[in-house]
Design a protein around this motif. Structure first.
Motif, mmCIF file in Angstrom:
data_model
loop_
_atom_site.group_PDB
_atom_site.id
_atom_site.type_symbol
_atom_site.label_atom_id
_atom_site.label_comp_id
_atom_site.label_asym_id
_atom_site.label_seq_id
_atom_site.Cartn_x
_atom_site.Cartn_y
_atom_site.Cartn_z
ATOM 1 N N MET A 285 34.271 -8.403 90.519
ATOM 2 C CA MET A 285 33.839 -9.753 90.190
ATOM 3 C C MET A 285 32.530 -9.766 89.427
ATOM 4 S SD MET A 285 31.731 -12.538 90.824
ATOM 5 C CE MET A 285 30.791 -12.018 92.234
ATOM 6 N N ASN A 286 31.632 -8.899 89.802
ATOM 7 C CA ASN A 286 30.282 -8.991 89.280
ATOM 8 C C ASN A 286 30.240 -8.587 87.815
ATOM 9 O OD1 ASN A 286 27.589 -9.162 88.913
ATOM 10 N ND2 ASN A 286 27.023 -7.839 90.618
ATOM 11 N N ASN A 287 30.037 -9.586 86.934
ATOM 12 C CA ASN A 287 29.980 -9.312 85.505
ATOM 13 C C ASN A 287 28.568 -9.034 85.026
ATOM 14 O OD1 ASN A 287 32.742 -9.660 85.172
ATOM 15 N ND2 ASN A 287 32.537 -11.870 84.961
ATOM 16 N N ILE A 288 27.617 -9.019 85.924
ATOM 17 C CA ILE A 288 26.251 -8.676 85.563
ATOM 18 C C ILE A 288 26.148 -7.162 85.495
ATOM 19 C CG2 ILE A 288 23.825 -8.807 86.221
ATOM 20 C CD1 ILE A 288 24.459 -11.378 87.712
ATOM 21 N N PRO A 289 25.850 -6.593 84.331
ATOM 22 C CA PRO A 289 25.805 -5.130 84.240
ATOM 23 C C PRO A 289 24.626 -4.545 85.009
ATOM 24 C CG PRO A 289 25.038 -6.129 82.201
ATOM 25 C CD PRO A 289 25.558 -7.257 83.047
ATOM 26 N N ASN A 290 24.859 -3.395 85.596
ATOM 27 C CA ASN A 290 23.792 -2.627 86.243
ATOM 28 C C ASN A 290 23.221 -1.653 85.224
ATOM 29 O OD1 ASN A 290 23.873 -3.629 88.976
ATOM 30 N ND2 ASN A 290 25.838 -2.584 89.183
ATOM 31 N N ILE A 291 21.928 -1.751 84.980
ATOM 32 C CA ILE A 291 21.271 -0.903 83.994
ATOM 33 C C ILE A 291 20.497 0.192 84.714
ATOM 34 C CG2 ILE A 291 19.697 -0.832 82.046
ATOM 35 C CD1 ILE A 291 22.288 -2.473 81.617
ATOM 36 N N SER A 292 20.862 1.431 84.429
ATOM 37 C CA SER A 292 20.199 2.574 85.051
ATOM 38 C C SER A 292 19.015 3.025 84.210
ATOM 39 C CB SER A 292 21.194 3.731 85.215
ATOM 40 O OG SER A 292 22.283 3.341 86.010
ATOM 41 N N PHE A 293 18.157 3.809 84.822
ATOM 42 C CA PHE A 293 17.000 4.347 84.113
ATOM 43 C C PHE A 293 17.486 5.280 83.010
ATOM 44 C CE2 PHE A 293 13.560 7.290 83.308
ATOM 45 C CZ PHE A 293 12.437 6.470 83.310
ATOM 46 N N ASP A 294 17.013 5.045 81.787
ATOM 47 C CA ASP A 294 17.426 5.860 80.640
ATOM 48 C C ASP A 294 16.255 5.962 79.679
ATOM 49 O OD1 ASP A 294 18.792 7.291 78.746
ATOM 50 O OD2 ASP A 294 19.890 5.571 77.946
ATOM 51 N N SER A 295 15.637 7.095 79.647
ATOM 52 C CA SER A 295 14.440 7.284 78.839
ATOM 53 C C SER A 295 14.762 8.022 77.549
ATOM 54 C CB SER A 295 13.390 8.077 79.630
ATOM 55 O OG SER A 295 12.341 8.497 78.794
ATOM 56 N N SER A 296 14.217 7.532 76.442
ATOM 57 C CA SER A 296 14.390 8.231 75.165
ATOM 58 C C SER A 296 13.593 9.524 75.139
ATOM 59 C CB SER A 296 13.942 7.328 74.012
ATOM 60 O OG SER A 296 12.553 7.060 74.099
ATOM 61 N N GLU A 297 12.596 9.609 76.021
ATOM 62 C CA GLU A 297 11.768 10.810 76.088
ATOM 63 C C GLU A 297 12.339 11.831 77.069
ATOM 64 O OE1 GLU A 297 7.931 9.393 77.119
ATOM 65 O OE2 GLU A 297 7.687 8.202 75.296
ATOM 66 N N LYS A 298 13.519 11.532 77.605
ATOM 67 C CA LYS A 298 14.227 12.437 78.513
ATOM 68 C C LYS A 298 13.487 12.646 79.832
ATOM 69 C CE LYS A 298 17.272 12.753 75.315
ATOM 70 N NZ LYS A 298 18.486 11.889 75.413
ATOM 71 N N THR A 299 12.580 11.735 80.163
ATOM 72 C CA THR A 299 11.981 11.790 81.487
ATOM 73 C C THR A 299 12.975 11.198 82.481
ATOM 74 O OG1 THR A 299 10.915 9.635 81.175
ATOM 75 C CG2 THR A 299 9.646 11.589 80.580
ATOM 76 N N THR A 300 12.782 11.528 83.727
ATOM 77 C CA THR A 300 13.776 11.132 84.721
ATOM 78 C C THR A 300 13.334 10.010 85.641
ATOM 79 O OG1 THR A 300 12.958 12.832 86.241
ATOM 80 C CG2 THR A 300 14.780 13.438 84.765
ATOM 81 N N ASP A 301 12.050 9.628 85.587
ATOM 82 C CA ASP A 301 11.641 8.652 86.582
ATOM 83 C C ASP A 301 10.539 7.673 86.156
ATOM 84 O OD1 ASP A 301 9.618 10.512 86.507
ATOM 85 O OD2 ASP A 301 10.067 11.377 88.469
#
Length: 269
Positions: free
Chosen positions: A1-17
């Motif tokens: 049902m939930n059409n709100i997308p979940n956005i995960s952490f995604d860094s262009s600098e390839k950092t993880t956190d």
């Protein structure tokens, strides 16, 4: 049902956190890789600070519109739904970081104070009147440009930790010394369970059983932090999710109610 997308952490600098980026840079990324539209409501799985350095405009967090201007800081917690405005009329920086980063680098006493990150249900995300945003951003930029990267992540973490504590002081949201901060783990466990299981149950006794405590004890813990009962907390979260669903879907109210666990509705009728 939930059409709100979940956005995960995604860094262009390839950092993880953790990452620092200009708001304008965010939209440049979207143009290059349009898999996510920041103008539409989206739920983040990390924490974010929106620091405005020039201009003014609106930003939506959980269906509430906030007027931003130079000096404003908007704290967006993990699990919240937000959206940028069209024709963006302000600029600044986004500081995005994961829960793992907080737990790894922040002291426990600091986590007790930075209430909005873990308890956005009862705190205001907006901070106005801070006079240390520019110095914080300058220090971060200086550290990121420093050639010697030894202990850099620890240094950046401590800068961010101090900045968040100062934001809490400005917004007068520091936890009262009268509150029993030893109960934080139980309260956070309850909050997380509600977010995970609200479609399955809205019964306080069920959550108390999940947590291996009595319903009376659970109510006392929740009232310690929210001044309301556990049932009120659950109902308020369900209402928030209904509003989020209405915003993000064309389904009827009956369909939304059914999909959120109100099984008195028969979708075939």
């Amino acid at each position: 049902m939930n059409n709100i997308p979940n956005i995960s952490f995604d860094s262009s600098e390839k950092t993880t956190d953790i990452e620092f980026l200009r708001i304008s840079e965010l939209f440049e990324r979207v143009e290059e890789n349009p898999n996510h539209d920041p103008l539409k409501p989206h739920r983040i799985t990390f924490f974010a600070l929106l620091i405005v350095t020039e201009g003014e405009g609106m930003h939506q967090v959980d269906l509430e519109n906030y007027l931003l201007k130079k000096g404003s800081v908007l704290k967006i917690a993990k699990g919240q739904v937000h959206a940028f405005q069209e024709n963006l009329s302000y600029d600044g920086y986004l500081v995005v970081f994961t829960e793992d980063f907080v737990l790894k680098f922040f002291s426990k006493s600091t986590i007790d104070f930075i209430s909005h990150l873990y308890n956005y249900h009862i705190s205001d995300p907006m901070v106005e009147g801070s006079n240390f945003n520019e110095s914080f951003l300058a220090l971060i930029a200086q550290e990121l440009n420093y050639e010697n990267t030894y202990a850099q992540r620890n240094i950046i973490a401590k800068m961010l930790e101090l900045y968040l504590l100062k934001l809490e002081r400005v917004s007068h949201l520091a936890i009262s010394t009268k509150r029993n901060t030893e109960q934080y783990p139980l309260f956070f466990q309850f909050k997380n369970l509600v977010e995970e299981r609200y479609m399955d149950t809205r019964n306080v006794k069920d959550y108390a059983e999940y947590m291996s405590v009595s319903a009376k004890q659970l109510n006392a813990v929740v009232q310690n932090f929210t001044l309301n009962t556990a049932k009120h907390f659950i109902d308020e979260y369900v209402v928030l999710e209904i509003k989020r669903a209405i915003l993000s879907t064309n389904n009827s109210l009956k369909e939304i109610a059914y999909e959120l666990g109100f099984d008195q509705y028969n979708p075939t009728s």
